[in-house]
Design a protein around this motif. Structure first.
Motif, short mmCIF file in Angstrom:
data_model
loop_
_atom_site.label_atom_id
_atom_site.label_comp_id
_atom_site.label_asym_id
_atom_site.label_seq_id
_atom_site.Cartn_x
_atom_site.Cartn_y
_atom_site.Cartn_z
N ILE A 272 66.85 32.30 38.28
CA ILE A 272 67.61 31.48 39.22
C ILE A 272 67.23 30.01 39.07
CG2 ILE A 272 67.93 30.97 41.68
CD1 ILE A 272 67.72 33.94 42.24
N VAL A 273 65.92 29.74 39.00
CA VAL A 273 65.45 28.36 38.87
C VAL A 273 65.92 27.74 37.57
CG1 VAL A 273 63.41 26.90 38.68
CG2 VAL A 273 63.46 28.75 40.37
N LEU A 274 65.76 28.48 36.45
CA LEU A 274 66.15 27.95 35.15
C LEU A 274 67.67 27.72 35.08
CD1 LEU A 274 63.97 29.91 32.55
CD2 LEU A 274 63.76 27.53 33.26
N ALA B 291 72.22 27.65 43.51
CA ALA B 291 71.17 28.14 42.61
C ALA B 291 71.25 29.65 42.45
CB ALA B 291 69.80 27.72 43.14
N GLN B 292 71.45 30.36 43.56
CA GLN B 292 71.55 31.82 43.49
C GLN B 292 72.73 32.24 42.63
OE1 GLN B 292 73.06 34.01 46.86
NE2 GLN B 292 71.47 35.58 46.66
N ILE B 293 73.89 31.61 42.83
CA ILE B 293 75.08 31.96 42.06
C ILE B 293 74.87 31.64 40.58
CG2 ILE B 293 77.51 31.40 41.72
CD1 ILE B 293 77.71 30.93 44.72
N GLY C 169 72.05 31.70 38.94
CA GLY C 169 71.20 32.75 38.40
C GLY C 169 71.97 34.05 38.19
N GLN C 170 72.85 34.38 39.12
CA GLN C 170 73.63 35.61 39.00
C GLN C 170 74.52 35.57 37.77
OE1 GLN C 170 75.57 35.61 42.79
NE2 GLN C 170 73.88 36.61 43.87
N TYR C 171 75.24 34.48 37.59
CA TYR C 171 76.14 34.40 36.44
C TYR C 171 75.37 34.33 35.13
CZ TYR C 171 80.55 34.01 38.95
OH TYR C 171 81.66 34.30 39.71
N ALA C 172 74.22 33.67 35.13
CA ALA C 172 73.40 33.62 33.92
C ALA C 172 72.90 35.00 33.54
CB ALA C 172 72.23 32.66 34.13
N SER D 299 72.12 24.08 34.86
CA SER D 299 73.48 23.71 35.24
C SER D 299 73.53 22.34 35.89
CB SER D 299 74.07 24.78 36.17
OG SER D 299 73.29 24.90 37.35
N ILE D 300 72.66 22.11 36.86
CA ILE D 300 72.70 20.83 37.57
C ILE D 300 72.30 19.70 36.64
CG2 ILE D 300 70.33 20.77 38.47
CD1 ILE D 300 73.53 19.90 40.43
#
Length: 376
Positions: free
Chosen positions: A10-12, A280-282, A284-287, A17-18
């Motif tokens: 999630i962090v990465l 951030a959660q989204i 991580g989910q898509y990644a 992305s940002i």
């Protein structure tokens, strides 16, 4: 249902992305600023204390700040974070020649506009790339099946009906039909359709459904209750890919604007408004699903960043553009005191929005429910 991704992913994913989106946004400001002959002191990704950086041959300090929630380009003549252009008489003639606030208002307007425009351009390129590789969606808006007891069934829609318009908006593909209906749970719309060569107008009250995604998150959406025919994707060449990318970006932007207007007018609950933690959660989910899904999400995030920054809120690019428009009309800027109060109000509004979205984000993670169970 898929498991939630680990915290490290999630962090990465969020930082990746940002970081890309902020870099593209600020690079838009920077490049147009250089084209206008404006000197740049600092190009920063992130805020706060510098953790890495270097200075180029033009004297611009390129750096990364420890707080990765944005970025900025500080041009010559920026005397304060609000970029109000005060104390220009303190600059030397050489500094004034490359100062942002000494440039004509139309050049300052273009420099500020270039940031959001760069985000929209990134989304266009991503969509165009997908259309080149996989083809553009061309599934016709034809009813392949009508769900029993659905909104479509109650309105009398039939298999083979071709949807032409929804409330006067032309519908060319089944994707467009879905984008329109999902944002309007429970609303009454006028559907124009073609049946056996005849054009018919049918009023429909859309259904409301709670949709659960693959990570268990629940969304309230509108439903017509029809099934799509077999999906159709049409390969497009390089000359058509960019126009198709522009069209997809425009449709997504329009959907975002409609969703925001529904929040403002109370047609959608305010707890659907989220901030950086949910983003951030989204991410991580898509990644965790795959690189193609993550790149598609990057396009959506980029459009969102460009759209939000164009809102006429002080401290955002849209607020500066509004002030430059006023300056162009009046042929002189607002007074320094008036600008100061405008930006103070804008800062207060942004802080309030940040706190509100953070509260919603924590609620979406179940924090308030858990606290209520512990204290109940």
């Amino acid at each position: 249902m898929l498991a939630q991704p680990p915290l490290w992913l999630i962090v990465l994913a969020f930082l990746g992305s940002i970081g890309v989106l902020v870099f593209v946004h600020e690079m838009g400001h920077y490049l147009v600023g250089r084209w206008c002959g404006i000197g740049a002191k600092t190009f920063s990704i992130g805020f706060g204390r510098e953790i890495a950086g270097w200075t180029d041959g033009r004297g611009t300090r390129w750096k990364i700040g420890w707080l990765p929630l944005g970025g900025y380009v500080r041009f010559e003549g920026d005397m304060d974070p609000a970029s109000m252009g005060r104390d220009l008489d303190m600059l030397t003639p050489q500094q004034r020649a490359v100062s942002f606030h000494a440039k004509p208002v139309w050049q300052r307007f273009l420099v500020v506009l270039a940031g959001p425009a760069a985000n929209f351009l990134l989304a266009v390129l991503i969509f165009a790339g997908f259309f080149l590789v996989f083809g553009a969606p061309r599934t016709p808006p034809v009813v392949a099946m009508v769900a029993p007891q659905s909104a479509a069934a109650k309105a009398g829609l039939q298999v083979g009906d071709r949807i032409l318009e929804m409330d006067g908006r032309q519908v060319k593909t089944f994707n467009e039909l879905g984008q329109y209906t999902v944002l309007r749970p429970g609303e009454r719309v006028l559907v124009r359709l073609q049946r056996s060569g005849q054009v018919i107008d049918v009023p429909v009250t859309l259904g409301t459904a709670s949709e659960v995604d693959r990570f268990g998150q629940i969304y309230r959406v509108g439903r017509l209750g029809v099934a799509m025919p077999p999906p159709v994707y049409q390969k497009v060449g390089p000359l058509r890919a960019l126009p198709e990318g522009v069209q997809a970006t425009w449709q997504t932007t329009r959907s975002m604007a409609e969703g925001l207007w529904q929040l403002v007018t109370g047609r959608r609950p305010l707890n659907e408004l989220h901030g950086a933690m949910k983003m951030a959660q989204i991410a991580g989910q898509y990644a965790s699903v795959g690189p193609f899904e993550f790149i598609q999400l990057l396009a959506l995030f980029s459009i969102n960043l460009g759209f939000i920054n164009l809102l006429p809120v002080p401290m955002l690019d849209g607020g500066h553009l509004a002030l430059y428009t006023v300056e162009a009309v009046r042929r002189r800027p607002l007074g320094e005191r008036a600008q100061e109060w405008v930006f103070r109000g804008g800062m207060a509004a942004l802080l309030t929005l940040f706190l509100f979205t953070t509260f919603n984000d924590l609620g979406s993670f179940g924090l308030w429910e858990q606290i209520g169970q512990l204290t109940g």
